[in-house]
Design a protein around this motif. Sequence first.
Motif, PDB file in Angstrom:
ATOM      1  N   MET A 178       0.854  -1.190   0.000  1.00 44.63           N
ATOM      2  CA  MET A 178       0.000   0.000   0.000  1.00 44.63           C
ATOM      3  C   MET A 178       0.886   1.233   0.000  1.00 44.63           C
ATOM      4  O   MET A 178       2.003   1.191   0.534  1.00 44.63           O
ATOM      5  CB  MET A 178      -0.877  -0.014   1.254  1.00 44.63           C
ATOM      6  CG  MET A 178      -1.813   1.176   1.400  1.00 44.63           C
ATOM      7  SD  MET A 178      -1.092   2.644   2.166  1.00 44.63           S
ATOM      8  CE  MET A 178      -2.071   2.711   3.668  1.00 44.63           C
ATOM      9  N   ALA A 179       0.402   2.308  -0.616  1.00 40.08           N
ATOM     10  CA  ALA A 179       1.112   3.581  -0.505  1.00 40.08           C
ATOM     11  C   ALA A 179       0.163   4.743  -0.733  1.00 40.08           C
ATOM     12  O   ALA A 179      -0.906   4.596  -1.330  1.00 40.08           O
ATOM     13  CB  ALA A 179       2.263   3.669  -1.510  1.00 40.08           C
ATOM     14  N   VAL A 180       0.586   5.879  -0.222  1.00 36.67           N
ATOM     15  CA  VAL A 180      -0.065   7.169  -0.473  1.00 36.67           C
ATOM     16  C   VAL A 180       0.908   7.935  -1.372  1.00 36.67           C
ATOM     17  O   VAL A 180       2.109   7.984  -1.074  1.00 36.67           O
ATOM     18  CB  VAL A 180      -0.268   7.934   0.855  1.00 36.67           C
ATOM     19  CG1 VAL A 180      -0.871   9.312   0.601  1.00 36.67           C
ATOM     20  CG2 VAL A 180      -1.129   7.118   1.813  1.00 36.67           C
ATOM     21  N   ALA A 181       0.424   8.521  -2.457  1.00 41.10           N
ATOM     22  CA  ALA A 181       1.311   9.286  -3.332  1.00 41.10           C
ATOM     23  C   ALA A 181       1.894  10.465  -2.555  1.00 41.10           C
ATOM     24  O   ALA A 181       1.160  11.172  -1.868  1.00 41.10           O
ATOM     25  CB  ALA A 181       0.546   9.784  -4.554  1.00 41.10           C
ATOM     26  N   PRO A 182       3.221  10.661  -2.629  1.00 39.66           N
ATOM     27  CA  PRO A 182       3.825  11.776  -1.890  1.00 39.66           C
ATOM     28  C   PRO A 182       3.303  13.116  -2.409  1.00 39.66           C
ATOM     29  O   PRO A 182       3.091  13.288  -3.608  1.00 39.66           O
ATOM     30  CB  PRO A 182       5.322  11.645  -2.185  1.00 39.66           C
ATOM     31  CG  PRO A 182       5.513  10.328  -2.835  1.00 39.66           C
ATOM     32  CD  PRO A 182       4.199   9.897  -3.393  1.00 39.66           C
ATOM     33  N   LEU A 183       3.101  14.044  -1.491  1.00 38.36           N
ATOM     34  CA  LEU A 183       2.627  15.382  -1.859  1.00 38.36           C
ATOM     35  C   LEU A 183       3.603  16.033  -2.822  1.00 38.36           C
ATOM     36  O   LEU A 183       4.820  15.961  -2.629  1.00 38.36           O
ATOM     37  CB  LEU A 183       2.523  16.246  -0.598  1.00 38.36           C
ATOM     38  CG  LEU A 183       1.390  15.912   0.365  1.00 38.36           C
ATOM     39  CD1 LEU A 183       1.560  16.692   1.665  1.00 38.36           C
ATOM     40  CD2 LEU A 183       0.041  16.203  -0.259  1.00 38.36           C
ATOM     41  N   GLY A 184       3.072  16.633  -3.856  1.00 34.53           N
ATOM     42  CA  GLY A 184       3.918  17.395  -4.766  1.00 34.53           C
ATOM     43  C   GLY A 184       4.718  16.555  -5.743  1.00 34.53           C
ATOM     44  O   GLY A 184       5.512  17.076  -6.516  1.00 34.53           O
ATOM     45  N   GLU A 185       4.528  15.229  -5.708  1.00 41.32           N
ATOM     46  CA  GLU A 185       5.253  14.366  -6.652  1.00 41.32           C
ATOM     47  C   GLU A 185       4.276  13.883  -7.724  1.00 41.32           C
ATOM     48  O   GLU A 185       3.068  13.899  -7.530  1.00 41.32           O
ATOM     49  CB  GLU A 185       5.843  13.149  -5.928  1.00 41.32           C
ATOM     50  CG  GLU A 185       6.868  13.485  -4.861  1.00 41.32           C
ATOM     51  CD  GLU A 185       8.126  14.119  -5.429  1.00 41.32           C
ATOM     52  OE1 GLU A 185       8.505  13.750  -6.571  1.00 41.32           O
ATOM     53  OE2 GLU A 185       8.704  14.984  -4.754  1.00 41.32           O
ATOM     54  N   ASP A 186       4.813  13.426  -8.831  1.00 45.26           N
ATOM     55  CA  ASP A 186       3.993  12.870  -9.894  1.00 45.26           C
ATOM     56  C   ASP A 186       3.442  11.513  -9.429  1.00 45.26           C
ATOM     57  O   ASP A 186       4.221  10.581  -9.203  1.00 45.26           O
ATOM     58  CB  ASP A 186       4.867  12.705 -11.144  1.00 45.26           C
ATOM     59  CG  ASP A 186       4.161  11.921 -12.238  1.00 45.26           C
ATOM     60  OD1 ASP A 186       2.925  11.803 -12.188  1.00 45.26           O
ATOM     61  OD2 ASP A 186       4.868  11.426 -13.140  1.00 45.26           O
ATOM     62  N   PRO A 187       2.116  11.404  -9.251  1.00 49.35           N
ATOM     63  CA  PRO A 187       1.586  10.133  -8.733  1.00 49.35           C
ATOM     64  C   PRO A 187       1.852   8.952  -9.664  1.00 49.35           C
ATOM     65  O   PRO A 187       2.019   7.824  -9.191  1.00 49.35           O
ATOM     66  CB  PRO A 187       0.084  10.397  -8.573  1.00 49.35           C
ATOM     67  CG  PRO A 187      -0.216  11.621  -9.360  1.00 49.35           C
ATOM     68  CD  PRO A 187       1.051  12.409  -9.464  1.00 49.35           C
ATOM     69  N   ALA A 188       1.929   9.196 -10.973  1.00 51.84           N
ATOM     70  CA  ALA A 188       2.175   8.074 -11.894  1.00 51.84           C
ATOM     71  C   ALA A 188       3.550   7.454 -11.627  1.00 51.84           C
ATOM     72  O   ALA A 188       3.709   6.228 -11.632  1.00 51.84           O
ATOM     73  CB  ALA A 188       2.067   8.545 -13.345  1.00 51.84           C
ATOM     74  N   ALA A 189       4.542   8.304 -11.357  1.00 52.44           N
ATOM     75  CA  ALA A 189       5.886   7.790 -11.067  1.00 52.44           C
ATOM     76  C   ALA A 189       5.866   7.028  -9.745  1.00 52.44           C
ATOM     77  O   ALA A 189       6.445   5.937  -9.624  1.00 52.44           O
ATOM     78  CB  ALA A 189       6.882   8.950 -11.003  1.00 52.44           C
ATOM     79  N   ALA A 190       5.174   7.593  -8.753  1.00 55.05           N
ATOM     80  CA  ALA A 190       5.114   6.945  -7.436  1.00 55.05           C
ATOM     81  C   ALA A 190       4.411   5.587  -7.537  1.00 55.05           C
ATOM     82  O   ALA A 190       4.906   4.581  -7.014  1.00 55.05           O
ATOM     83  CB  ALA A 190       4.381   7.857  -6.449  1.00 55.05           C
ATOM     84  N   PHE A 191       3.274   5.548  -8.215  1.00 55.96           N
ATOM     85  CA  PHE A 191       2.532   4.288  -8.296  1.00 55.96           C
ATOM     86  C   PHE A 191       3.269   3.271  -9.165  1.00 55.96           C
ATOM     87  O   PHE A 191       3.180   2.065  -8.920  1.00 55.96           O
ATOM     88  CB  PHE A 191       1.107   4.530  -8.796  1.00 55.96           C
ATOM     89  CG  PHE A 191       0.259   5.356  -7.851  1.00 55.96           C
ATOM     90  CD1 PHE A 191       0.433   5.261  -6.477  1.00 55.96           C
ATOM     91  CD2 PHE A 191      -0.704   6.228  -8.324  1.00 55.96           C
ATOM     92  CE1 PHE A 191      -0.334   6.015  -5.591  1.00 55.96           C
ATOM     93  CE2 PHE A 191      -1.484   6.987  -7.452  1.00 55.96           C
ATOM     94  CZ  PHE A 191      -1.291   6.883  -6.087  1.00 55.96           C
ATOM     95  N   GLY A 192       4.003   3.758 -10.161  1.00 54.50           N
ATOM     96  CA  GLY A 192       4.830   2.847 -10.957  1.00 54.50           C
ATOM     97  C   GLY A 192       5.869   2.164 -10.075  1.00 54.50           C
ATOM     98  O   GLY A 192       6.093   0.952 -10.159  1.00 54.50           O
ATOM     99  N   ALA A 193       6.495   2.957  -9.190  1.00 52.48           N
ATOM    100  CA  ALA A 193       7.493   2.396  -8.264  1.00 52.48           C
ATOM    101  C   ALA A 193       6.835   1.404  -7.311  1.00 52.48           C
ATOM    102  O   ALA A 193       7.410   0.363  -6.967  1.00 52.48           O
ATOM    103  CB  ALA A 193       8.166   3.532  -7.486  1.00 52.48           C
ATOM    104  N   LEU A 194       5.607   1.705  -6.901  1.00 48.61           N
ATOM    105  CA  LEU A 194       4.888   0.806  -5.988  1.00 48.61           C
ATOM    106  C   LEU A 194       4.591  -0.537  -6.661  1.00 48.61           C
ATOM    107  O   LEU A 194       4.732  -1.602  -6.038  1.00 48.61           O
ATOM    108  CB  LEU A 194       3.583   1.471  -5.522  1.00 48.61           C
ATOM    109  CG  LEU A 194       2.745   0.648  -4.552  1.00 48.61           C
ATOM    110  CD1 LEU A 194       3.465   0.480  -3.210  1.00 48.61           C
ATOM    111  CD2 LEU A 194       1.374   1.281  -4.338  1.00 48.61           C
ATOM    112  N   VAL A 195       4.193  -0.481  -7.916  1.00 48.59           N
ATOM    113  CA  VAL A 195       3.872  -1.722  -8.636  1.00 48.59           C
ATOM    114  C   VAL A 195       5.130  -2.588  -8.797  1.00 48.59           C
ATOM    115  O   VAL A 195       5.078  -3.817  -8.678  1.00 48.59           O
ATOM    116  CB  VAL A 195       3.191  -1.394  -9.989  1.00 48.59           C
ATOM    117  CG1 VAL A 195       3.136  -2.619 -10.896  1.00 48.59           C
ATOM    118  CG2 VAL A 195       1.782  -0.852  -9.744  1.00 48.59           C
ATOM    119  N   GLU A 196       6.276  -1.939  -9.012  1.00 47.74           N
ATOM    120  CA  GLU A 196       7.539  -2.697  -9.067  1.00 47.74           C
ATOM    121  C   GLU A 196       7.839  -3.365  -7.731  1.00 47.74           C
ATOM    122  O   GLU A 196       8.259  -4.523  -7.662  1.00 47.74           O
ATOM    123  CB  GLU A 196       8.696  -1.790  -9.445  1.00 47.74           C
ATOM    124  CG  GLU A 196       8.850  -1.641 -10.944  1.00 47.74           C
ATOM    125  CD  GLU A 196       9.947  -0.655 -11.308  1.00 47.74           C
ATOM    126  OE1 GLU A 196      10.968  -0.588 -10.575  1.00 47.74           O
ATOM    127  OE2 GLU A 196       9.766   0.069 -12.301  1.00 47.74           O
TER     128      GLU A 196
END
Length: 244
Positions: A178-196
């Motif tokens: 599970m993760a919450v997208a970091p404030l001020g960051e691109d959520p697509a990059a964050a969720f891509g990292a989470l899926v990895e």
Amino acid sequence: MTGAAPDPAACRRTEIADNLARVRQRIAAASADVGREPDEVTLTVVTKFFPASDVRILAELGVRDLGENRHQEALAKAEDLRDLDLRWHFVGNLQSNKAAAVAAYADVVESVDRPKLVNGLSGGARERGADLDCLIQVNLDPSGAGADPTRSGAAPADVVPLAERVTAAEGLRLRGVMAVAPLGEDPAAAFGALVEMAQQVRRIDPSATWVSAGMSGDLEVAIRSGATHVRIGSAVLGRRRAIK
Ligand SMILES: *Cc1c(COP(=O)(O)O)cnc(C)c1O
């Protein structure tokens, strides 16, 4: 105008039903965009700050997965609504001295972010006599864990060892991340990292297939990135106000 005043309970039901329909539509549209079936995505409605009466309305509208982020409030609602067939997801910052108590009513703990929680959760689950589904909460803030104190989660390097601890613990079932997208960051990059990260965790236990990502503002990005669970509060229930 004459006539009876509108029934506030009926108004609230209409409001929630309309919002819920819109959120379900958004989930269906985002799923269709990437060729996924909408039923591949579980909607968890986060009911923190909202009363148990709203949860009853949600249950009538077919919502079974509910999220809470504070132990006292979650416990009170779980007890109040024991007559309903609900799955409670604990999604908040968890103190280790509360871990066993949370395991007594939660069906899923999405915020497992440090080894200190494992013993308490395991003990609570064993006492209850039911396996507890656990997600490892990942801190996706590129500036490092702890940079944003409102966002908890294990540092990426700690995720696999923590997942191994959870798998080894009696009564705990590793289900994913599970993760919450970091404030001020691109959520697509964050969720891509989470899926990895989720793929690494799945190597520990092939049944750890859940990726919980996406809130009211970014559920489309999360679903396109591969989320299996979205956690939606305000888009269904409205703006949160502090309750006494
Ligand atoms: C409150 C909360 C949500 C829901 O947030 P909204 O933006 O209201 O949809 C999701 N995840 C966690 C961990 C939360 O605390």
